[in-house]
Design a protein around this motif. Structure first.
Motif, short mmCIF file in Angstrom:
data_model
loop_
_atom_site.label_atom_id
_atom_site.label_comp_id
_atom_site.label_asym_id
_atom_site.label_seq_id
_atom_site.Cartn_x
_atom_site.Cartn_y
_atom_site.Cartn_z
N GLU A 6 -51.72 54.90 65.16
CA GLU A 6 -50.61 55.84 64.99
C GLU A 6 -49.45 55.09 64.35
O GLU A 6 -49.01 54.07 64.85
N VAL A 7 -48.96 55.63 63.23
CA VAL A 7 -47.89 54.97 62.49
C VAL A 7 -46.61 55.77 62.67
O VAL A 7 -46.58 56.98 62.44
N GLN A 8 -45.56 55.09 63.06
CA GLN A 8 -44.25 55.72 63.22
C GLN A 8 -43.44 55.44 61.95
O GLN A 8 -43.39 54.30 61.49
N PRO A 9 -42.80 56.47 61.38
CA PRO A 9 -41.98 56.23 60.18
C PRO A 9 -40.75 55.38 60.51
O PRO A 9 -40.13 55.54 61.56
N VAL A 10 -40.44 54.47 59.63
CA VAL A 10 -39.29 53.60 59.80
C VAL A 10 -38.17 54.17 58.94
O VAL A 10 -38.31 54.32 57.74
#
Length: 65
Positions: A6-10
């Motif tokens: 799961e990738v969280q936007p920066v």
């Protein structure tokens, strides 16, 4: 084996110092050829900044007079 990540936007704001900025060179078409606005004399620069953009949707030929 589950390889899903799961990738969280920066969302970080990028800020630049004035020393890191590069001026944008604006070109325009004059008398059939392109020239940078920076090379214009003061009168031609003033004329360039007074120009208005053409909006094709507003200039409909089939609109009633």
């Amino acid at each position: 084996m589950d390889t899903t990540v799961e990738v969280q936007p920066v969302t970080m704001a990028i800020t630049l110092d004035d020393s890191e900025r590069q001026p944008c060179e604006v070109w325009t078409r004059v008398m059939g050829y392109h020239r940078p606005v920076a090379s214009f004399h003061i009168g031609k620069k003033g004329e360039h900044y007074e120009r208005r953009l053409f909006h094709e949707a507003r200039a409909r030929l089939d609109a009633p007079a």
